[in-house]
Design a protein around this motif. Structure first.
Motif: not given
Length: 471
Positions: A39-62
């Protein structure tokens, strides 16, 4: 399932963190399982590379020891700035203790934090005229020229530069977003535990881990959207704690009544005797006394044996019960947790003018069943005959033989079949089961006609209602 989230699709391709192929693959698997991430990935599609930012957020947490990549392409500079702010924030290090190497916590925090970052970006676009202008130019070029055009890439670069200035100048928002995300994730995990765990001491965390991760995500997303489910979780946690106390008290009373005797029944041995078995110096003496029927054990009614008859709950869902339906569902889950601990089948009969039947073998409930139960409310009038007929039908089956029946209502039977009660009592005596009623709010005559025992309570919070947990 959205076709974009098939497992073979590699979403996380451009990290700013030192991730390996396993990390990328794991984030992709979590994206496939989590509707929240999708859901959040779809919401952020208008922001370039937002899905990659989500991956980075997960990486620093995990990841156990996440590190920034020194050099990244210009289009990833904003992602790196955000992640750098996260890594330098003292709240992150507190958060990381909970999220590292934990799929559920890291994913829940990623959903919450990514959503907050997206909302922050939207706010910046609306509030800053220049950022808004560059964003509009980028969208126009995307539509008219396409994402591969030089015009789009130039306008995207200007937008990312403008947004980057806001990121540089904001030192407080990301810290608060991270802290709020952790609090939200903790609350969600707690509610998952209240809904899915039983009353057995010391196994709450392991019980939750036995639930498939996909189902945990499904229920977590449902909890985030439905206030009713949250309230049911709170009531379930409260009533399960009471049920645990009632069961413990019941066990102590049984032991006190029966005392301790001499024998060699393994399942009744005192803990002290079992300790002797594990001590080399005492082992031979224990084995000798065991063979000679001289070991200490609980009396015949001391420890509760598992595998008793099933539990059948008849729950009134007439219109007058709607205001306390969340309490009723929490009460139901607590009673079901007793069945799960004692490995007893659990049958739930919801009734009004209509009737619905649910079966939970050994008291176990799946996430889809949990959602269905919490969403169901029959409404209408009050008909006692249908649920009582159903109890007879069930108890005649092997699975529900020797069942304990709990009948919960707040009203009077409006079926007009009062002559039926005599027949029901004869069947009850013939089949050898008992029925305990919980009467909520007011007195009725008819319930006395078929109950072995009646508890009177104002609502499910009333201590009198909690005596049912001694079943």
């Amino acid at each position: 399932m959205d076709k974009r989230f098939k497992k073979k699709v590699n979403i996380y391709k451009n990290p700013t963190i030192n991730v390996d192929s396993f990390d990328k693959r794991r984030f992709n698997e979590l994206m496939f399982m989590s509707k929240g991430l999708q859901r959040v990935k779809k919401e952020g599609e208008e922001i370039p590379f937002f899905d990659q930012l989500m991956g980075d957020v997960w990486s620093v947490l995990f990841k156990n020891n996440p590190q920034l990549i020194e050099e990244v392409p210009n289009e990833l500079k904003n992602n790196q700035k955000i992640i750098k702010k996260v890594l330098n924030d003292e709240k992150y290090h507190e958060t990381h203790e909970y999220t590292k190497l934990d799929d559920l916590y890291s994913c829940l925090c990623t959903v919450g934090f990514s959503e907050k970052i997206f909302n922050w970006i939207k706010k910046e676009i609306v509030s800053d005229p220049y950022i808004q202008l560059t964003h509009n130019d980028m969208k126009i070029n995307e539509i008219q020229k396409g994402k591969d055009s030089q015009e789009f890439k130039k306008s995207m670069h200007k937008f990312m530069q403008a947004l980057g200035e806001s990121i540089n100048n904001d030192d407080k928002s990301f810290s608060k977003m991270l802290q709020d995300s952790l609090t939200q994730a903790k609350d969600t995990e707690s509610m998952l535990h209240e809904l899915l765990s039983g009353i057995k001491a010391g196994v709450g965390g392991s019980e939750l881990k036995n639930v498939p991760l996909r189902d945990q995500f499904t229920l977590a997303e449902y909890l985030s959207k439905h206030k009713k489910m949250k309230e049911i979780a709170e009531w379930a946690g409260r009533f399960k704690a009471i049920a645990k106390s009632k069961q413990k008290s019941k066990s102590k009373e049984a032991i006190a009544r029966s005392g301790v005797k001499i024998g060699n029944e393994i399942d009744r041995l005192l803990p002290a005797e079992l300790v002797n078995l594990s001590i080399p110096q005492a082992k031979n003496d224990f084995l000798r006394r065991f063979v000679e029927n001289q070991t200490l054990q609980y009396g015949n009614t001391g420890k509760e044996k598992l595998g008793k008859g099933a539990i059948i709950l008849c729950l009134d869902q007439s219109g007058s019960m709607e205001n306390i339906d969340n309490q009723a569902k929490g009460f139901t889950l607590a009673l079901m947790s007793i069945a799960r601990k004692q490995r007893r089948d659990f049958g739930l009969i919801l009734f009004s003018n209509d009737l619905m039947m649910f079966h939970y073998p050994k008291g176990k409930i799946t996430v889809p069943q949990m959602v269905e139960l919490c969403e169901t409310f029959l409404n209408g009038g009050t008909n006692f005959r249908k649920p009582l007929d159903k109890t007879i039908e069930l108890i005649k089956k092997e699975r529900y033989k020797n069942a304990d029946v709990v009948f919960v209502t707040d009203g009077e039977d409006n079926s007009g079949n009062t002559f039926f009660y005599e027949e029901y009592k004869r069947n009850k005596e013939k089949l050898g089961f008992s029925l305990v009623s919980l009467l909520i709010g007011k007195q009725t005559r008819s319930i006395k006609e078929f109950s072995n025992k009646i508890y009177f309570a104002n609502d499910f919070e009333d201590e009198n209602a909690h005596d049912v947990f001694s079943i």
